[in-house]
Design an enzyme around this catalytic site. Structure first.
Site, PDB file in Angstrom:
ATOM      1  N   SER A 195       0.884  -1.170   0.000  1.00 41.05           N
ATOM      2  CA  SER A 195       0.000   0.000   0.000  1.00 41.05           C
ATOM      3  C   SER A 195       0.915   1.211   0.000  1.00 41.05           C
ATOM      4  O   SER A 195       2.083   1.105   0.386  1.00 41.05           O
ATOM      5  CB  SER A 195      -0.852   0.005   1.276  1.00 41.05           C
ATOM      6  OG  SER A 195      -1.421   1.277   1.496  1.00 41.05           O
ATOM      7  N   TYR A 222      -2.214   0.375  10.724  1.00 49.90           N
ATOM      8  CA  TYR A 222      -2.140  -0.016   9.304  1.00 49.90           C
ATOM      9  C   TYR A 222      -0.783   0.352   8.717  1.00 49.90           C
ATOM     10  O   TYR A 222      -0.153  -0.455   8.032  1.00 49.90           O
ATOM     11  CB  TYR A 222      -3.265   0.685   8.538  1.00 49.90           C
ATOM     12  CG  TYR A 222      -3.432   0.243   7.097  1.00 49.90           C
ATOM     13  CD1 TYR A 222      -4.008  -0.986   6.785  1.00 49.90           C
ATOM     14  CD2 TYR A 222      -3.047   1.073   6.045  1.00 49.90           C
ATOM     15  CE1 TYR A 222      -4.190  -1.387   5.458  1.00 49.90           C
ATOM     16  CE2 TYR A 222      -3.229   0.687   4.715  1.00 49.90           C
ATOM     17  CZ  TYR A 222      -3.797  -0.543   4.426  1.00 49.90           C
ATOM     18  OH  TYR A 222      -3.970  -0.929   3.114  1.00 49.90           O
TER      19      TYR A 222
HETATM   20  N1  LIG Z   1      -8.676  -0.346  -0.919  1.00 54.16           N
HETATM   21  C1  LIG Z   1      -7.632   0.426  -1.043  1.00 54.16           C
HETATM   22  O1  LIG Z   1      -7.781   1.632  -1.344  1.00 54.16           O
HETATM   23  C2  LIG Z   1      -6.244  -0.138  -0.817  1.00 54.16           C
HETATM   24  C3  LIG Z   1      -5.146   0.689  -1.047  1.00 54.16           C
HETATM   25  C4  LIG Z   1      -3.866   0.177  -0.895  1.00 54.16           C
HETATM   26  C5  LIG Z   1      -3.705  -1.158  -0.536  1.00 54.16           C
HETATM   27  N2  LIG Z   1      -4.782  -1.941  -0.308  1.00 54.16           N
HETATM   28  C6  LIG Z   1      -4.552  -3.335   0.077  1.00 54.16           C
HETATM   29  O2  LIG Z   1      -5.119  -4.167  -0.926  1.00 54.16           O
HETATM   30  C7  LIG Z   1      -5.368  -5.468  -0.353  1.00 54.16           C
HETATM   31  C8  LIG Z   1      -6.742  -5.918  -0.793  1.00 54.16           C
HETATM   32  O3  LIG Z   1      -7.703  -5.074  -0.223  1.00 54.16           O
HETATM   33  P1  LIG Z   1      -9.031  -4.617  -0.987  1.00 54.16           P
HETATM   34  O4  LIG Z   1      -9.034  -3.139  -0.973  1.00 54.16           O
HETATM   35  O5  LIG Z   1      -9.165  -5.347  -2.245  1.00 54.16           O
HETATM   36  O6  LIG Z   1     -10.127  -5.107   0.095  1.00 54.16           O
HETATM   37  P2  LIG Z   1     -11.465  -5.964  -0.100  1.00 54.16           P
HETATM   38  O7  LIG Z   1     -12.122  -5.967   1.248  1.00 54.16           O
HETATM   39  O8  LIG Z   1     -12.231  -5.449  -1.271  1.00 54.16           O
HETATM   40  O9  LIG Z   1     -10.944  -7.436  -0.407  1.00 54.16           O
HETATM   41  C9  LIG Z   1     -10.256  -8.136   0.604  1.00 54.16           C
HETATM   42  C10 LIG Z   1     -10.640  -9.595   0.568  1.00 54.16           C
HETATM   43  O10 LIG Z   1      -9.898 -10.233   1.621  1.00 54.16           O
HETATM   44  C11 LIG Z   1     -10.780 -11.084   2.348  1.00 54.16           C
HETATM   45  N3  LIG Z   1     -10.297 -11.197   3.724  1.00 54.16           N
HETATM   46  C12 LIG Z   1     -10.179 -10.186   4.635  1.00 54.16           C
HETATM   47  N4  LIG Z   1      -9.724 -10.678   5.789  1.00 54.16           N
HETATM   48  C13 LIG Z   1      -9.570 -12.020   5.623  1.00 54.16           C
HETATM   49  C14 LIG Z   1      -9.145 -13.075   6.460  1.00 54.16           C
HETATM   50  N5  LIG Z   1      -8.810 -12.866   7.751  1.00 54.16           N
HETATM   51  N6  LIG Z   1      -9.071 -14.331   5.962  1.00 54.16           N
HETATM   52  C15 LIG Z   1      -9.445 -14.566   4.659  1.00 54.16           C
HETATM   53  N7  LIG Z   1      -9.864 -13.599   3.827  1.00 54.16           N
HETATM   54  C16 LIG Z   1      -9.929 -12.349   4.303  1.00 54.16           C
HETATM   55  C17 LIG Z   1     -12.150 -10.444   2.255  1.00 54.16           C
HETATM   56  O11 LIG Z   1     -13.185 -11.396   2.455  1.00 54.16           O
HETATM   57  C18 LIG Z   1     -12.132  -9.869   0.834  1.00 54.16           C
HETATM   58  O12 LIG Z   1     -12.629 -10.806  -0.099  1.00 54.16           O
HETATM   59  C19 LIG Z   1      -5.188  -5.305   1.149  1.00 54.16           C
HETATM   60  O13 LIG Z   1      -3.931  -5.836   1.515  1.00 54.16           O
HETATM   61  C20 LIG Z   1      -5.210  -3.799   1.353  1.00 54.16           C
HETATM   62  O14 LIG Z   1      -4.478  -3.411   2.495  1.00 54.16           O
HETATM   63  C21 LIG Z   1      -6.054  -1.468  -0.460  1.00 54.16           C
END
Ligand SMILES: NC(=O)c1ccc[n+]([C@@H]2O[C@H](COP(=O)([O-])OP(=O)(O)OC[C@H]3O[C@@H](n4cnc5c(N)ncnc54)[C@H](O)[C@@H]3O)[C@@H](O)[C@H]2O)c1
Length: 280
Positions: free
Chosen positions: A142, A155
């Protein structure tokens, strides 16, 4: 089809960034195993991709879930080439002063057990299969792996820890297994949830006007969608093109890091210059 014949395992592949990675990898010819805690999300994946995916319901905090996902991946597809550690949660930028004393220990443990331990356990479980395939690992980091204010201390601390793990594992596992990271900024289409300990488990990042906020911040002018981020994952998983690549993290955040002291350059300088008929 740049991933023809490749096999990947994606954690958190049932929504947001992970789902976009799965869709793109399948479109590029890969077969993909997905470990996620969302049964409904896994059903939707099966419906969309049929035999090209295998979905495993589990929790990334548990080593057994990872072992089951790797076992089903190898049993179904015969191997594992690329492990994408991706499942994560956010702290909704909760400041230290606002984390209640009686919840801080649990909140820390929840954040680090999903966002850090959840990645490390995946590699532990996949080690033998990745060694056999001379495979590679990609961690979703991130902007918070580099800069402040993309989250709170929980975070930001966790994402910095992921960067450290990438470097250490790239060192430890080479030359057999490559380990790299991709650090997106805000992701359009994400459903990122918060820490249960802080009462944020049902809060979705889709309720935050992230797109609007980032328009004023990013030199690229707008937040990218999850789909627009997937190209780097394909590249990092493409064997033929990554001979020199390990231990690196791609700042894939719309230029957040070069903005420095000012608001984003909205293009006015060049617009004014060239629209008045000037030449360079
Ligand atoms: N959303 C943003 O703006 C953003 C920005 C930078 C980085 N990220 C990173 O991207 C990655 C994906 O996040 P996203 O934004 O797609 O979120 P999201 O919630 O859309 O998808 C995350 C998925 O992970 C699953 N999950 C969460 N905790 C879990 C657990 N304990 N065991 C099994 N599955 C689990 C959820 O069910 C979901 O399907 C993360 O590492 C997040 O930190 C997100």
């Amino acid at each position: 089809m740049r991933l023809n014949g490749e096999v990947a395992l994606v954690t958190g592949g049932a929504a947001g960034m992970g789902r976009a990675i799965v869709d793109r990898f399948v479109a590029e010819g890969a077969r993909v195993a997905v470990l996620d805690r969302s049964a409904a999300g896994l059903d939707a994946l099966r419906e969309a991709h049929g035999d090209s995916i295998v979905g495993v319901e589990g929790d990334v905090r548990e080593l057994e879930s990872h072992k089951e996902a790797v076992a089903q991946c190898v049993e179904t597809f015969g191997k594992l080439d690329t492990l994408v550690g991706n499942a994560g949660v956010w702290d909704y930028s909760t400041a230290l002063v606002d984390i209640p004393e009686d919840r801080i220990v649990e909140a820390f443990d929840e954040m680090f057990s999903i966002n850090v331990k959840g990645y490390l356990l995946g590699v532990k479980a996949g080690l033998e299969a990745l060694y056999a395939s001379k495979g590679n690992v990609i961690f979703t980091v991130s902007n918070a792996g580099f800069y402040t204010a993309g989250g709170g201390a929980l975070y930001t601390g966790a994402k910095h820890a992921v960067v450290g793990m990438i470097k250490q594992l790239a060192y430890e596992l080479g030359p057999h297994i490559r380990v790299n990271g991709i650090a997106p900024g805000g992701i359009g289409g994400s459903d990122l949830r918060g820490l249960r300990t802080l009462g944020l488990a049902d809060t979705s990042i889709s309720t935050v006007p992230l797109g609007e906020m980032l328009t004023d911040i990013l030199p690229t002018g707008r937040m990218a969608t999850a789909e627009e981020y997937t190209g780097a994952y394909v590249f990092f998983a493409t064997r033929a093109e990554i001979q020199p690549l390990t231990g690196s993290v791609l700042n894939y955040d719309g230029g957040m890091g070069v903005r420095g002291f000012t608001e984003a350059n909205r293009g006015d300088l060049l617009d004014q210059h060239f629209k008045m008929g000037a030449t360079a």
